[in-house]
Design a protein around this motif. Structure first.
Motif, mmCIF file in Angstrom:
data_model
loop_
_atom_site.group_PDB
_atom_site.id
_atom_site.type_symbol
_atom_site.label_atom_id
_atom_site.label_comp_id
_atom_site.label_asym_id
_atom_site.label_seq_id
_atom_site.Cartn_x
_atom_site.Cartn_y
_atom_site.Cartn_z
ATOM 1 N N ARG A 1 0.998 -1.421 -0.009
ATOM 2 C CA ARG A 1 -0.404 0.442 -0.245
ATOM 3 C C ARG A 1 0.770 0.940 0.400
ATOM 4 N NH1 ARG A 1 -3.532 -3.028 -1.487
ATOM 5 N NH2 ARG A 1 -5.730 -3.529 -0.199
ATOM 6 N N CYS A 2 1.576 1.378 1.391
ATOM 7 C CA CYS A 2 3.043 2.720 1.435
ATOM 8 C C CYS A 2 3.470 2.638 -0.626
ATOM 9 C CB CYS A 2 3.710 1.654 2.008
ATOM 10 S SG CYS A 2 3.953 2.214 3.367
ATOM 11 N N ARG A 3 4.180 1.574 -0.935
ATOM 12 C CA ARG A 3 4.175 1.492 -2.969
ATOM 13 C C ARG A 3 3.225 2.271 -3.676
ATOM 14 N NH1 ARG A 3 8.314 -4.021 -1.455
ATOM 15 N NH2 ARG A 3 9.327 -2.699 0.243
ATOM 16 N N GLU A 4 2.571 1.932 -3.577
ATOM 17 C CA GLU A 4 0.996 2.226 -4.769
ATOM 18 C C GLU A 4 0.860 3.808 -4.320
ATOM 19 O OE1 GLU A 4 -2.015 -1.917 -4.345
ATOM 20 O OE2 GLU A 4 -2.115 0.319 -3.461
ATOM 21 N N TYR A 5 0.955 4.074 -3.203
ATOM 22 C CA TYR A 5 0.420 5.720 -3.121
ATOM 23 C C TYR A 5 1.991 6.289 -3.480
ATOM 24 C CZ TYR A 5 -3.671 5.728 -0.636
ATOM 25 O OH TYR A 5 -4.251 5.763 0.057
ATOM 26 N N MET A 6 3.459 6.147 -3.141
ATOM 27 C CA MET A 6 4.183 6.416 -3.471
ATOM 28 C C MET A 6 4.854 6.670 -5.353
ATOM 29 S SD MET A 6 6.335 8.110 -1.367
ATOM 30 C CE MET A 6 8.467 8.311 -0.845
ATOM 31 N N ASP A 7 4.220 5.016 -6.175
ATOM 32 C CA ASP A 7 4.872 5.473 -7.159
ATOM 33 C C ASP A 7 3.609 6.155 -8.167
ATOM 34 O OD1 ASP A 7 6.492 3.542 -6.482
ATOM 35 O OD2 ASP A 7 5.511 1.530 -7.051
ATOM 36 N N VAL B 1 4.219 11.968 0.584
ATOM 37 C CA VAL B 1 2.842 11.229 1.096
ATOM 38 C C VAL B 1 3.219 10.646 2.908
ATOM 39 C CG1 VAL B 1 2.094 8.193 1.229
ATOM 40 C CG2 VAL B 1 2.521 9.953 -0.836
ATOM 41 N N ALA B 2 2.401 11.450 3.806
ATOM 42 C CA ALA B 2 2.766 10.942 5.088
ATOM 43 C C ALA B 2 1.939 10.363 5.892
ATOM 44 C CB ALA B 2 2.702 12.256 5.675
ATOM 45 N N TYR B 3 2.269 9.281 6.197
ATOM 46 C CA TYR B 3 1.393 7.530 7.020
ATOM 47 C C TYR B 3 0.838 8.756 8.260
ATOM 48 C CZ TYR B 3 -0.168 4.463 10.100
ATOM 49 O OH TYR B 3 -0.704 3.825 10.673
ATOM 50 N N PHE C 1 -8.746 8.124 1.448
ATOM 51 C CA PHE C 1 -9.396 7.328 1.154
ATOM 52 C C PHE C 1 -9.794 5.794 1.792
ATOM 53 C CE2 PHE C 1 -4.951 9.733 -0.373
ATOM 54 C CZ PHE C 1 -5.770 10.783 -0.373
ATOM 55 N N GLY C 2 -10.703 5.383 0.837
ATOM 56 C CA GLY C 2 -11.690 4.474 1.486
ATOM 57 C C GLY C 2 -11.240 2.584 1.750
ATOM 58 N N ILE C 3 -11.430 1.893 2.112
ATOM 59 C CA ILE C 3 -11.253 0.579 1.867
ATOM 60 C C ILE C 3 -12.220 -0.057 2.003
ATOM 61 C CG2 ILE C 3 -8.747 0.766 3.442
ATOM 62 C CD1 ILE C 3 -10.346 -0.670 5.268
ATOM 63 N N GLU D 1 3.555 21.884 -4.039
ATOM 64 C CA GLU D 1 3.414 20.715 -4.870
ATOM 65 C C GLU D 1 2.047 19.862 -2.942
ATOM 66 O OE1 GLU D 1 6.402 18.967 -1.623
ATOM 67 O OE2 GLU D 1 7.950 20.605 -2.771
ATOM 68 N N ILE D 2 2.330 18.099 -3.756
ATOM 69 C CA ILE D 2 0.844 17.818 -3.442
ATOM 70 C C ILE D 2 0.995 16.647 -1.868
ATOM 71 C CG2 ILE D 2 -1.121 16.044 -3.759
ATOM 72 C CD1 ILE D 2 -0.762 16.441 -6.619
ATOM 73 N N TRP D 3 0.421 16.998 -1.146
ATOM 74 C CA TRP D 3 0.695 16.241 0.249
ATOM 75 C C TRP D 3 -0.265 15.217 0.352
ATOM 76 C CZ3 TRP D 3 3.733 19.470 4.659
ATOM 77 C CH2 TRP D 3 5.022 20.068 3.886
ATOM 78 N N VAL D 4 -0.200 14.264 0.616
ATOM 79 C CA VAL D 4 -1.510 13.313 1.214
ATOM 80 C C VAL D 4 -1.409 12.495 2.218
ATOM 81 C CG1 VAL D 4 -3.147 13.438 -0.870
ATOM 82 C CG2 VAL D 4 -1.244 11.665 -0.350
ATOM 83 N N GLU D 5 -1.968 12.409 3.362
ATOM 84 C CA GLU D 5 -2.069 11.769 4.689
ATOM 85 C C GLU D 5 -3.045 10.771 4.943
ATOM 86 O OE1 GLU D 5 -2.064 16.829 6.498
ATOM 87 O OE2 GLU D 5 -3.553 14.795 6.577
ATOM 88 N N PRO D 6 -2.739 9.541 3.628
ATOM 89 C CA PRO D 6 -3.660 8.486 4.191
ATOM 90 C C PRO D 6 -2.728 7.407 5.467
ATOM 91 C CG PRO D 6 -1.625 7.815 2.595
ATOM 92 C CD PRO D 6 -1.600 9.481 2.745
ATOM 93 N N GLY D 7 -4.035 6.848 5.770
ATOM 94 C CA GLY D 7 -3.674 5.833 6.783
ATOM 95 C C GLY D 7 -4.683 5.079 7.265
#
Length: 446
Positions: free
Chosen positions: A44-50, A61-63, A250-252, A287-293
């Motif tokens: 999941r981390c790599r999906e966001y970074m990629d 991308v900040a967890y 972002f939903g799961i 820059e775009i920052w996001v915060e998925p948890g």
């Protein structure tokens, strides 16, 4: 139960996660037990970074550590190159003890104390997300005393009500405890105050519209409104936003019927909206920052319980009780959250009856799942509840003085303890008996 990540049924008919048979995990660590699929978290981390790397925009991308904050998780997030959000001195302390680079830590919260601000400044964290005028003045005052220059974002509410699964999870609307409102002018006044502050470096703005969101329209609308605000701030105040943080949410998939998008779909929609609506405001796009948890750890977590007692009310309902409940998962009681489950030691057997899963707390509302189809559960069976990686350990309590569970990471057939199970001594560790009560007193006569 839908199987996420590395979960599968093995030849013995048992649930296996990360190559580990959960019956063996139970034997080693006991239950209740939080099991975290490390490979899925990293994926999941790599999906966001990629996905962000493919946009060509600057990004972070900040967890969002509030979803699941332990030192091992901080180490994993660092290894994957993400930044980290914290909202308290406890989350900040966890990150620092884990060796997380402070320059990649963002400090959130609508009521940061002076002590928390001092601690964060001592650590030289990367950014504060300022939530209100009181904090803005306090941060400037403390920074002035130190002769420090502090990087900040201003949290703004764009007036977007996301299609969150519960009202408590919607945060971007005007009536919210969070942030400066764009619509009533307070956000522009906050920009004015931040620009005038000698010790604050305004990077840009932060917007978070809610949680468990299954579409992109809310994010796109938020970008449009934040961009209009950025244009106004530029024209009236000469302010430039180098960073636009669009939060998380972002939903799961928890249960059948949940329809989250792929990470790449969310990211492409957000990046497209930024390119469209921020064009021409400044020489360069922000820059775009996001915060998925939740979307990083939610479906990577499984909670394992041991079945205990049962109660069959003919024609009404059959209750099956497990050795955990609202102490390790308060979300059904708080948000009416839904979950799926299987009997992990009999996972290949067909469903035979519909039961409801009750916790062991002394509360009628301590229910984990209403109406789930299982093979006939027996005392000693193992019940696995899926998608408990986010906001379960984080919100766990000692209600009824029940001990909080252990947490293990599993990967490639190996399990590692990352949080030990609490002991009875842990339960009373903070208790203090005043001296006046210390001596044994004779019982009062009737």
């Amino acid at each position: 139960m839908f199987l996420h990540g590395t979960s599968r049924l093995n030849a013995a008919g048992h649930l296996e996660i990360g190559g580990c048979d959960v019956t063996e995990l139970k034997a080693e660590y006991g239950t209740p037990l939080y099991i975290m699929d490390e490979a899925l978290i990293r994926r999941r981390c790599r999906e966001y970074m990629d996905a962000f790397a493919a946009t060509g925009l600057g990004f972070q991308v900040a967890y969002a550590s509030k979803a699941f904050s332990v030192m091992a998780m901080c180490r994993l997030v660092d290894q994957e190159g993400l930044s980290l959000d914290v909202v308290s001195d406890g989350e900040l302390y966890t990150a620092l003890k884990a060796g997380f680079p402070p320059e990649r830590i963002h400090f959130h919260g609508n009521n940061k104390t002076p002590e928390e601000i001092e601690m964060a400044l001592d650590a030289e964290i990367g950014c504060f997300v300022v939530d209100n005028f009181t904090e803005l003045a306090l941060l400037e005052a403390i920074a002035a005393e130190r002769g420090a220059n502090v990087r900040i974002l201003l949290r703004v509410t764009p007036g977007v009500e996301a299609h969150a699964h519960h009202a408590y999870a919607a945060t971007g609307q005007t009536d919210s405890k969070f942030g400066f409102d764009i619509g009533n002018g307070s956000a522009l006044e906050a920009v004015r105050a931040a620009e005038a502050a000698a010790h604050l470096d305004l990077l840009g703005v932060h917007s978070h519209i809610g949680s468990q969101i299954f579409e992109t329209e809310g994010f796109q609308l938020a970008v449009e409104r934040v961009a209009a605000f950025a244009r106004k701030a530029k024209e009236e105040l000469g302010a430039s936003f180098r960073v636009v943080n669009l939060g998380g949410g972002f939903g799961i998939r928890y249960v059948e019927g949940d329809t989250p998008l792929e990470v790449s779909e969310y990211v492409a929609a957000i990046a497209g909206a930024v390119k469209t609506h921020f064009a021409g405001i400044d020489a360069a796009l922000p820059e775009i920052w996001v915060e998925p948890g939740r979307s990083i750890v939610g479906d990577a977590g499984t909670t394992l319980y041991t079945v205990g007692t049962s109660k069959d009310i003919p024609g009404v309902r059959k209750y099956i009780a497990v050795d955990g409940g609202m102490t390790d998962n308060p979300r059904p009681a708080l948000y009416e959250s839904k979950y799926e489950a299987i009997l992990a030691n009999r996972a290949a057997e067909p469903a035979a009856e519909t039961v409801s899963i009750a916790g062991k707390c002394c509360e009628s509302g301590d229910m984990l799942i209403w109406d789930v189809e299982l093979p006939e559960p027996k005392s000693g069976d193992l019940l696995a509840v899926a998608c408990t990686g986010a906001y379960n350990y984080s919100m766990a309590s000692n209600y009824n003085r029940i001990r909080r569970p252990a947490v293990v990471f599993v990967e490639n057939g190996r399990s590692d303890l990352v949080v030990r199970r609490e002991t009875r001594d842990d339960i009373v560790a903070g208790d203090v008996i005043p001296r006046r009560l210390a001596a044994q007193q004779p019982a009062a006569k009737a």
